[in-house]
Each structure stands twice: as C-alpha cells, then as structure tokens.
Design an enzyme around this catalytic site. Structure first.
Site, mmCIF file in Angstrom:
data_model
loop_
_atom_site.group_PDB
_atom_site.id
_atom_site.type_symbol
_atom_site.label_atom_id
_atom_site.label_comp_id
_atom_site.label_asym_id
_atom_site.label_seq_id
_atom_site.Cartn_x
_atom_site.Cartn_y
_atom_site.Cartn_z
ATOM 1 N N THR A 121 0.847 -1.194 0.000
ATOM 2 C CA THR A 121 0.000 0.000 0.000
ATOM 3 C C THR A 121 0.887 1.249 0.000
ATOM 4 O O THR A 121 1.858 1.328 0.753
ATOM 5 C CB THR A 121 -0.898 0.001 1.259
ATOM 6 O OG1 THR A 121 -1.625 -1.224 1.284
ATOM 7 C CG2 THR A 121 -1.858 1.175 1.255
ATOM 8 N N CYS B 85 26.688 3.543 11.249
ATOM 9 C CA CYS B 85 25.800 2.416 10.981
ATOM 10 C C CYS B 85 24.614 2.506 11.944
ATOM 11 O O CYS B 85 24.532 3.416 12.759
ATOM 12 C CB CYS B 85 26.539 1.099 11.110
ATOM 13 S SG CYS B 85 27.020 0.721 12.784
#
Ligand code: PLP
Length: 401
Positions: free
Chosen positions: A259, A347
């Site tokens: 969606t 990270c």
C-alpha cells in the site's frame, strides 16, 4: 526562507542549536508539513480502492508521481515510489542483477560500482555476488580528490557487465562524479549494461534531470531535501529489466508491492519542487557560507586538511580532517556545545566505521581518524557558521591539549 536553525532553539537551559548535519537529514520544510497534513487526517483511503476516499488518495499519489517525474526528467510511469534511498538503491542493484542472472541462466555477469558508493549500494552488490549464481562485483577506485578513475572504469567494462552504478555525489566528502562520462563509456564498452546513479545527496544541489541524463536508474530520498524520512523513489527507464524485491499487491506496475505511503509521496514531491525552485540561489548562498566555514577553520586551527577539492564538491559539504583528534570525541564535545556534525558514515547502532571513502582516496588512517563532515542546507544561516567558528577551534584545542 522562513525559519533558520537559530530559531529552532533547543529547550531552555540547553546550548543554542547549530545544526550542521544536513547531509544526514534536513529539517522538514514548512510547505512539506502543510502538504502532507491532509493525508494524516482527512484523506485516509487506500489508493488502490474504488470509492471517493480511495480516489482522493490515488489522485494525490499520481499527482506526486507526475511532479517527481517532471523534476527528474522521466515520464510518470518510470517513477517507482520506495521507502527511501536505501530501498531504491537495493531495488536498482538486486532488481537489475536478479533479472540479468535469470536471463543469463547462471552464466557469468558483472556489476561495476565505484569504491565510494553508499553502503546501500555496496552491500546490495555484495549480496548479489553472494546470492545470485554467476554474479561478480568489481569496484573501481577514485583519485586523491575522490573522483572516479575513468581509465580504470574503462578497463572494468566489457560485454559481461550488466550494471554500472556510480553515485551522482558522495555523501561523505561531497565530490560530484563524472556521470556523463560514465554513461558514454558504458554505452561504448558494455552496450548490454544499464547505468544506475544514487542521486540521494546530489539531488539537494544539482538538477538531476540534467546531471543524470542518459542514466537508466536514479535513486532519490526525501529526507535529504527537506522532506520526510522513509520516502524516496527509483526512476526505472522504460525497457529496463528489473525484478521486484517486494512482492504482493502488484502496485507500482509490479515493481514494488505494498500500500502506498501517500503522505510520503506527497512529501517527496513537495520537497523536490521546493529544492528546484531555490536551487541556483541556494547554491550561491550556501556555497558562500560553506567557504566561510572551511576557510575560517583552516585559518583558525593548525594541522587541518580539506579532504576533497572544493571545486568538485557540493555547495553544502565541508569535510575536514583534524590531525591528532579522535573524530568521535570531537563530535561529542561539539554536541555538548550544541553544534551537530557528523564523523563519516554511521551504521544503525550509531557506531562509527572506518571510512571506506577516505581509504579509497588514499587518506592515511592517522588523518582519517580526525575526519568531520560539516554539512549545510536550506536552514543554515550566517549565525550558524559564526557559532561553529567560535566553538570548533576551542574544542579541537581541548582535545589536543
Ligand atoms: N545513498 C546516499 C548517498 C546517502 O547519503 C543515503 C543516506 O545517508 C542513502 C543512500 C540512504 O538513503 P535513506 O536514508 O533514504 O535510506
């Protein structure tokens, strides 16, 4: 410009906020918040449905698609909305190589990337080589200024190559890459290959339609442009073979199921339009602020080096290496003073990794250890730069002391 970072002050008692980390994420623009608001409230329908609520949502997605396509020099059917730059890069690399591996049914094929790509590209290339039969990953180096070595690229290109991926501009040092040469060389030496560019950083400063002319796949991300996090797009030039990564409802012409994030698509389109409107003036304004910051710090602090050649760097980027300083310690000290900067690529855990970009440029580890990225953007004011100039030399001196 309606607000500056100086206005976006931290709570009482905290130091004033000096936000110089726009390459990590930009403050969301007021017009973006306004454009997205209806889709968090009144317009909530599923864009694939068949009633008035659904139609309103679908119309918003398609209007956003038209706008994004126009700004990227594509046609609407070529725009695939994604959850951001990482997904767009993953889809480009794994989607093209998945299709190529199937077409070549296990025969050898190669993906060629620059050595300074974002992890979203490099890790996808590594994963493709590990998971897909017959796929190899070749990395092409850069010169000491951080610009792709075109001679080496030429040597890496041949009929086995399916994909060439080179970013429009680097996220750590800001160097703009010679994309039109990449396209020309690829067409000549690897005519069966498609070209992808990660334009996530470049789109904040350059006209992507022009800079990425002739490129087959282009990744962009909204939150680098004053848009929301978690929204982006991949342009997939008509005729490019691509396997989807996300399967299900067949959305986005079978290229990316799920969606739609209606508000995200609207936010991306609004942010891109705002960037396009002010691009030339902002490049001059912010470029001058960046020069003031870089020259000021080079003057005020001994043993500082500028990683890249400013002539080939995006206007908002200033990457400096402070010798004898640990970058993590400097980021913390500056944060305590309210100055937000970044120390290379972080990270997910927030831990700093050694910079593969500086290593590829041949910057010695001793120098790279003290590397800081200052990145300016649409809310940066002269006051922000003056504040950084007042705070940084003292912080560096303290750490060196
Ligand atoms: N590519 C580049 C060059 C980037 O700088 C970033 C974000 O730092 C990404 C890809 C990932 O984009 P996103 O944060 O939208 O997943």
């Amino acid at each position: 410009m309606d607000r500056t970072d100086t206005d976006r002050r931290a709570p009482a008692g905290d130091p004033p906020l000096t936000y110089l980390d726009h390459a990590a994420s930009t403050p969301v623009r007021d017009e973006v918040v306004e454009a997205m608001a209806p889709f968090a409230a009144q317009v909530f329908g599923h864009p694939s449905g068949h009633h008035r609520q659904a139609r309103a949502a679908r119309q918003a997605v398609e209007d956003a698609r038209d706008q994004v396509a126009g700004l990227l020099g594509a046609v609407p059917g070529e725009v695939v909305f994604t959850s951001g730059g990482t997904e767009a890069d993953n889809l480009a690399v794994l989607g093209v190589l998945g299709a190529a591996a199937r077409r070549r049914s296990g025969g050898e094929t190669v993906v060629v990337s620059s050595a300074i790509e974002h992890a979203a590209v490099l890790e996808a290339c590594r994963a493709a080589a590990a998971r897909l039969p017959g796929v190899e990953h070749a990395r092409v180096g850069v010169d000491t200024r951080g610009v792709l070595d075109l001679e080496r690229l030429g040597e890496a290109l041949d009929a086995r190559v399916s994909l060439v991926t080179v970013m429009l501009a680097n996220n750590e040092v800001g160097t703009v890459q010679p994309l039109s040469d990449v396209v020309t060389l690829t067409r000549r030496l690897a005519p069966g290959a498609v070209v992808h560019t990660d334009a996530v950083q470049g789109a904040a400063w350059l006209d992507v339609a022009l800079a990425a002319r002739g490129v087959d796949l282009v990744s962009v991300s909204a939150h680098k442009l004053g848009g929301p996090k978690g929204a982006g797009a991949l342009v997939v030039r008509e005729g490019t073979e691509l396997e989807p990564l996300v399967l299900g409802g067949g959305q986005e012409r079978e290229r990316r199921a799920g969606t739609h994030d209606v508000a995200g698509a609207v936010g991306l389109a609004t942010a891109m339009a705002a960037v396009a409107k002010e691009r030339d003036a902002e490049a001059v304004r912010v470029g001058a602020l960046r020069d003031r910051l870089a020259d000021g710090l080079l003057d005020a602090v001994p043993s500082v080096t500028e990683a890249a050649d400013r002539k080939s760097v995006l206007p908002g980027l200033c990457h400096l290496c402070f010798e004898g300083v640990d970058r993590e310690e400097l980021v913390v000290l500056l944060d305590e003073a309210g100055v937000c900067v970044s120390a290379g690529a972080a990270c997910a855990s927030g831990a700093l990794e050694p910079s593969h970009v500086l290593a590829a440029m041949g910057v010695p580890a001793r120098i790279a250890r003290g590397s800081i990225r200052f990145s300016l953007g649409h809310t940066t004011s002269p006051a922000d730069v003056e504040r950084a100039l007042a705070v940084v030399p003292e912080a560096v001196a303290r750490l060196r002391g």
